[in-house]
Design a protein around this motif. Structure first.
Motif, PDB file in Angstrom:
ATOM      1  N   ILE A 115      -5.016  11.187  12.411  1.00 31.07           N
ATOM      2  CA  ILE A 115      -5.196  12.578  12.822  1.00 31.07           C
ATOM      3  C   ILE A 115      -6.630  12.956  12.500  1.00 31.07           C
ATOM      4  N   GLU A 116      -7.279  13.526  13.479  1.00 32.32           N
ATOM      5  CA  GLU A 116      -8.711  13.754  13.372  1.00 32.32           C
ATOM      6  C   GLU A 116      -8.990  15.250  13.307  1.00 32.32           C
ATOM      7  N   ILE A 117      -9.894  15.634  12.422  1.00 30.75           N
ATOM      8  CA  ILE A 117     -10.396  17.015  12.447  1.00 30.75           C
ATOM      9  C   ILE A 117     -11.891  16.946  12.667  1.00 30.75           C
ATOM     10  N   LEU A 118     -12.373  17.781  13.557  1.00 30.28           N
ATOM     11  CA  LEU A 118     -13.811  17.926  13.753  1.00 30.28           C
ATOM     12  C   LEU A 118     -14.192  19.324  13.265  1.00 30.28           C
ATOM     13  N   TYR A 119     -15.126  19.371  12.312  1.00 35.07           N
ATOM     14  CA  TYR A 119     -15.652  20.656  11.848  1.00 35.07           C
ATOM     15  C   TYR A 119     -17.004  20.846  12.538  1.00 35.07           C
TER      16      TYR A 119
END
Lengths: 157, 140
Positions: free
Chosen positions: A65-69
Motif C-alpha cells: 500500500i503506497e502513500i504519496l505525500y
C-alpha cells in the motif's frame, strides 16, 4: 536555495532513509523513503525548506500500500512527492498530523478508505463514511467486496 | 385534480437539494433562476425552507450520508409535493452505479415525478422538464 541545493540537502541529511530518488522532470521529484523516517523528512521539508503541504494520496498496489505525500516548494516551482510503501497486512505509519495540521483530515480519510493506521493521530474519529458503515471494511482496497445486501446495482429501466 | 394541486401549480415554489452531486447540475439549476432564463415568469420561486416548498429538485447520486438527510426533508415537506430528478446521477446514478457509497437510486427512496437526463442538463432542458411536469399533473 536552488533546486539542486534542495535535492542535495535532502540527499545529504536523509541518505540512509532514502530508498530511491527519482528526478522525473524539472518540476517533479519522487523520493521513496523508509516509512519510519516520514515524520523527520516531512517536517524538514515543511519547516526548514519552506515547502507547502498539498495533499497525500493513497493507493492499494496489490503487493503493497503506497502513500504519496505531495509537498510543493513554490519559489522553485518544484513538487516533491514522498513515497512510502506499507505492508498490506498491517499498513501502519507515524502520523504527521501532529506536526502539520493540514494532514489531519487526509490521514483520517486514508484510515477509513484504505485502512492505514496512523500512529499518534490527534483526532482519529470517522470523517467521511456513513455511521452504519461496518468496521474493518475498506472500500478502496482491492479485496473490497460489497457488504450491503440491500444494495441495488441495476439501472431500474 | 385536487384544489390543492391546482393552486400549487399556479406558482410552484421549488426547493433545491443536492444529494452528493458534482455541482454541475446545481449550477445549471441556479442558472434557471437568473434573468436570462428566469423561471420566475412561470411563477416558480426558490424556497429557502423545505416547509415552503411544492416541488423538490433533486440532483446527485444519493450517497449514504445524504440519503438520511433526503428522508428527513421528505418527511418535512408539505404534501402534495412533486419531485424532479435533475441529471443522470439523480435519474440512474450515472457512472456511480457501482459505487460503494451509492447503494440505492433516488426513485427507490422517494417517488419521482419527472426525470431530466443530461450531464448536466441545460437550463432549457430543466425548464422543459418542469413544463412537462405541470402538464403531466394537469396544470395549464
Amino acid at each position: 536555495m536552488t533546486r539542486e541545493d534542495v535535492l542535495a540537502d535532502i540527499r545529504g541529511r536523509f541518505g540512509a532513509d532514502i530508498v530511491e530518488l527519482f528526478d522525473k522532470s524539472p518540476k517533479r521529484v519522487y523520493v521513496e523513503i523508509r516509512p519510519q523516517a516520514i515524520v523527520r523528512i516531512g517536517t524538514h521539508l515543511f519547516r526548514t525548506l519552506g515547502a507547502r503541504f498539498n495533499i497525500a494520496s493513497g493507493t492499494d498496489m496489490k503487493d503493497w500500500i503506497e502513500i504519496l505525500y505531495h509537498f510543493t516548494i513554490e519559489d522553485l516551482n518544484l513538487l516533491i512527492s514522498l513515497r512510502v510503501r506499507l505492508d498490506p497486512g498491517h499498513p501502519e505509519i507515524d502520523s504527521l498530523a501532529r506536526d502539520i495540521e493540514a494532514l489531519n483530515w487526509i490521514e483520517r480519510e486514508l484510515t477509513e478508505l484504505l485502512g492505514i493506521t496512523f500512529t499518534g493521530h490527534p483526532d482519529p474519529r470517522r470523517l467521511l463514511l456513513a455511521d452504519n458503515w461496518p468496521e474493518g471494511v475498506y472500500p478502496l482496497r482491492r479485496d473490497y467486496v460489497e457488504w450491503d445486501g440491500t444494495a441495488d446495482r441495476t439501472r431500474g429501466v | 385534480m385536487s384544489l390543492k394541486l391546482k393552486a400549487l401549480l399556479k406558482s410552484p415554489w421549488v426547493f433545491h437539494l443536492s444529494t452528493g452531486s458534482c455541482n454541475n447540475c446545481d449550477i445549471e439549476t441556479l442558472d434557471c433562476l437568473t434573468p436570462r432564463f428566469d423561471i420566475e415568469r412561470f411563477g416558480m420561486l426558490l424556497a429557502g425552507s423545505i416547509k415552503h416548498a411544492d416541488v423538490l429538485l433533486v440532483t446527485g447520486s444519493c450517497n449514504r450520508m445524504s440519503v438520511e438527510r433526503l428522508k428527513t426533508l421528505w418527511e418535512q415537506v408539505p404534501k402534495p409535493c412533486l419531485v424532479v430528478a435533475i441529471g443522470t446521477c439523480a435519474g440512474s446514478r450515472g457512472l456511480f452505479i457501482d459505487s460503494y457509497n451509492c447503494p440505492h437510486p433516488l426513485d427507490s427512496i422517494i417517488p419521482v415525478n419527472v426525470y431530466i437526463p443530461g450531464c448536466p442538463p441545460k437550463p432549457e432542458a430543466i425548464m422543459a422538464g418542469v413544463v412537462q411536469l405541470i402538464q403531466k399533473v394537469g396544470g395549464a
